[in-house]
Design a protein around this motif. Structure first.
Motif, PDB file in Angstrom:
ATOM      1  N   THR A 131      -5.336   1.400  31.838  1.00 42.87           N
ATOM      2  CA  THR A 131      -5.809   0.929  32.411  1.00 42.87           C
ATOM      3  C   THR A 131      -7.276   1.774  32.060  1.00 42.87           C
ATOM      4  O   THR A 131      -7.757   2.876  32.178  1.00 42.87           O
ATOM      5  N   ASP A 132      -8.779   0.685  32.628  1.00 43.58           N
ATOM      6  CA  ASP A 132      -9.832   1.030  31.999  1.00 43.58           C
ATOM      7  C   ASP A 132     -10.861   2.428  32.986  1.00 43.58           C
ATOM      8  O   ASP A 132      -9.578   2.268  33.818  1.00 43.58           O
ATOM      9  N   ALA A 133     -11.815   2.052  32.869  1.00 45.49           N
ATOM     10  CA  ALA A 133     -12.353   3.130  34.193  1.00 45.49           C
ATOM     11  C   ALA A 133     -12.695   2.370  35.320  1.00 45.49           C
ATOM     12  O   ALA A 133     -12.649   3.609  36.630  1.00 45.49           O
ATOM     13  N   ASN A 134     -12.289   1.165  35.942  1.00 42.20           N
ATOM     14  CA  ASN A 134     -12.118   0.535  36.762  1.00 42.20           C
ATOM     15  C   ASN A 134     -10.943   0.300  37.298  1.00 42.20           C
ATOM     16  O   ASN A 134     -10.569  -0.531  38.447  1.00 42.20           O
ATOM     17  N   GLY A 135      -9.664   0.886  36.219  1.00 42.76           N
ATOM     18  CA  GLY A 135      -8.863   0.755  36.734  1.00 42.76           C
ATOM     19  C   GLY A 135      -7.952  -1.008  36.681  1.00 42.76           C
ATOM     20  O   GLY A 135      -6.996  -1.121  37.107  1.00 42.76           O
ATOM     21  N   ASN A 136      -8.658  -1.282  35.542  1.00 42.22           N
ATOM     22  CA  ASN A 136      -8.208  -3.029  35.681  1.00 42.22           C
ATOM     23  C   ASN A 136      -7.673  -3.005  34.305  1.00 42.22           C
ATOM     24  O   ASN A 136      -7.064  -2.185  33.326  1.00 42.22           O
ATOM     25  N   PHE A 137      -6.656  -4.275  34.239  1.00 44.53           N
ATOM     26  CA  PHE A 137      -5.951  -4.316  33.073  1.00 44.53           C
ATOM     27  C   PHE A 137      -5.813  -5.755  32.441  1.00 44.53           C
ATOM     28  O   PHE A 137      -5.992  -6.479  33.362  1.00 44.53           O
ATOM     29  N   LEU A 138      -5.106  -6.262  31.399  1.00 45.85           N
ATOM     30  CA  LEU A 138      -4.705  -7.579  31.243  1.00 45.85           C
ATOM     31  C   LEU A 138      -3.678  -7.359  29.721  1.00 45.85           C
ATOM     32  O   LEU A 138      -3.838  -6.532  28.813  1.00 45.85           O
ATOM     33  N   MET A 139      -2.445  -8.008  30.467  1.00 46.67           N
ATOM     34  CA  MET A 139      -1.583  -8.353  29.365  1.00 46.67           C
ATOM     35  C   MET A 139      -1.165 -10.131  28.949  1.00 46.67           C
ATOM     36  O   MET A 139      -1.251 -10.430  30.112  1.00 46.67           O
ATOM     37  N   GLU A 140      -1.447 -10.077  27.737  1.00 49.72           N
ATOM     38  CA  GLU A 140      -1.197 -11.910  27.327  1.00 49.72           C
ATOM     39  C   GLU A 140       0.171 -11.770  27.073  1.00 49.72           C
ATOM     40  O   GLU A 140       0.424 -11.553  26.088  1.00 49.72           O
ATOM     41  N   GLN A 141       0.288 -12.791  26.846  1.00 52.78           N
ATOM     42  CA  GLN A 141       1.754 -13.394  26.459  1.00 52.78           C
ATOM     43  C   GLN A 141       3.018 -12.854  26.471  1.00 52.78           C
ATOM     44  O   GLN A 141       3.363 -12.230  25.510  1.00 52.78           O
ATOM     45  N   VAL A 142       3.116 -12.942  28.092  1.00 55.37           N
ATOM     46  CA  VAL A 142       3.954 -11.796  28.240  1.00 55.37           C
ATOM     47  C   VAL A 142       6.033 -12.351  28.616  1.00 55.37           C
ATOM     48  O   VAL A 142       5.950 -13.526  28.854  1.00 55.37           O
TER      49      VAL A 142
END
Length: 456
Positions: free
Chosen positions: A71-82
């Motif tokens: 997670t980044d400084a804003n708590g966001n995340f992204l996982m593609e093609q799982v």
């Protein structure tokens, strides 16, 4: 969901719309036992991790389908093609000083789904001597522990002082849907998938004085008492199904029953982990698509579907295509509600009942212009040719990803205030792998940014 939020539905008439449904096989007969690789699909998952004060948690490790993100400084995340099971995609979150978080999602093939998770702090609620056991009072409950019933990782007996990490998650809490492990589905003692009406969840972990991860001797079960929330005491049954969370399947699995004594439930448990006191009910699969007044999908929108009579809830977010996929109570009149980022219901309508799996026709929801930012943008390269790629858009700490298709991209944000916002675009051209970041100031309404994705 907090009763105060549900009571918003009673303040004005329910919009009733007749919706035609396509019948399929009844999904309530499905089991969680199928974990074959051939059953898995490819999808993408984005989201945000917060603490109990709703502040972003940076540096949390998020896992799904064998991939990880931070997670980044804003708590966001992204996982593609799982690669995940469509009915039980598991998202796990770990972070020092927090209890592990885990969420189970129903997902669509080649889509982009959103999830928000609130982590609870890892802190000792009480201590006891493993050699002597005891009766330990805890916030929201109590444990009765037999002597010499705590084991180390290698199953050898632990004799020292034990820290109890004990958390009671109240289903009446305003943010229950973001704190609960898994989701509100389970596999009962007949191997049938059921919906779960929650009366409370307990997280129970043991830690040694040197940080050792400890567990229970299954031959020496622990007495677990959970206080029933005050607003649920009147409807709490004398006997309730007891469920443990299976981190391998992503489902709650029934482990017998608990008995009501006074205003508490009492059960014997053989392991640490997550324990759920919940009444099962029959479910069917439901799919729906939600569009805005411009006939565009409404993505990443929090929603609930509750039974009209007893307010048994199901929680979800729409995917990038504005679609809801999940299980709802069968043969019940339902209320579908959309919830803005401020936690307020801004739209609802009555649907159902459904006796079999159903796909309902798309329906239109007018978004309030005063609190909605609609982005209809263009991205070209240095040669003024349209870009094919990806873009992340950050507004008010929320980051949503979407595709750039032939130079065009769209995204909708609902906001909690009417002031101008900083909008940051991080766009990537997949042909050249060039990424550019652009920030502009925008008021609510529709904006049409024109981005140039190339090296200066």
């Amino acid at each position: 969901m907090k009763l105060l939020r549900l009571s918003q539905l009673l303040l004005f008439p329910i919009l009733v719309i007749t919706i035609w449904a396509c019948s399929k096989n009844n999904s309530s007969e499905l089991s969680a036992s199928s974990t074959r690789e051939t059953d898995k699909i490819l999808t993408s998952i984005q989201g945000r991790v917060l603490n109990e004060q709703l502040q972003p948690v940076q540096g949390a490790i998020v896992g799904c389908g064998g991939k990880t993100a931070v997670t980044d400084a804003n708590g966001n995340f992204l996982m593609e093609q799982v690669k995940v099971l469509p009915d039980a995609a598991q998202v796990s979150i770990t972070k020092d000083q927090y209890l592990n978080g885990i969420r189970t999602l129903a997902v669509n093939t080649n889509s982009l789904h959103y999830v928000q998770v609130i982590l609870q702090p890892r802190e000792a609620a009480a201590t006891f001597s493993a050699a002597s056991g005891g009766n330990i009072d805890l916030p929201g409950g109590k444990l009765t522990i037999q002597p010499n019933s705590v084991l180390m990782k290698d199953n050898s007996s632990y004799k020292g002082i034990v820290d109890i990490n004990f958390k009671f998650t109240n289903p009446e809490s305003e943010h229950f849907e973001d704190m609960m492990p898994g989701d509100l589905r389970g596999i009962d003692d007949k191997k049938k998938q059921r919906g779960l009406q929650s009366f409370g969840i307990v997280t129970l972990n043991f830690t040694g004085q040197n940080g050792e991860v400890l567990h229970l001797d299954s031959k020496l079960p622990v007495g677990l008492l959970m206080n029933i929330p005050g607003s649920l005491q009147g409807s709490a049954p004398a006997q309730i199904a007891l469920w443990s969370f299976n981190t391998a399947s992503g489902y709650w699995e029934q482990q017998g029953f608990a008995s009501k004594q006074g205003n508490a439930y009492i059960a014997m448990v053989k392991s640490t982990g997550f324990w759920h006191f919940a009444v099962p009910y029959d479910v069917v699969a439901l799919k729906a698509t939600i569009l805005d007044q411009h006939n565009h999908p409404i993505p990443n929108m929090q929603m609930s579907i509750v039974s009209k009579i007893d307010f048994i809830p199901v929680y979800s977010y729409t995917d990038a295509g504005g679609r809801f996929t999940g299980k709802v109570a069968s043969n019940s009149q339902l209320i579908l509600s959309l919830i803005n980022p401020c936690g307020q219901i801004f739209y609802h309508q009555e649907i159902g009942p459904y006796s079999t799996d159903a796909t309902i026709e798309p329906f239109t929801v007018p978004l309030p212009g005063s609190s909605t930012l609609m982005i209809d943008g263009i991205a070209n390269n240095c040669s003024d040719q349209p870009v094919m790629g990806k873009i992340n858009i950050l507004v008010d700490g929320l980051s949503y990803a979407t595709d750039i298709n032939k130079g065009y991209f769209k995204m909708t944000f609902m906001r909690c205030n009417a002031s101008a916002a900083n909008v940051t675009f991080s766009a990537m051209d997949t042909a050249t792998h060039i990424n550019t970041i652009t920030t502009l100031k925008a008021n609510n309404g529709t904006i049409t940014p024109s981005l140039v994705v190339c090296k200066p």
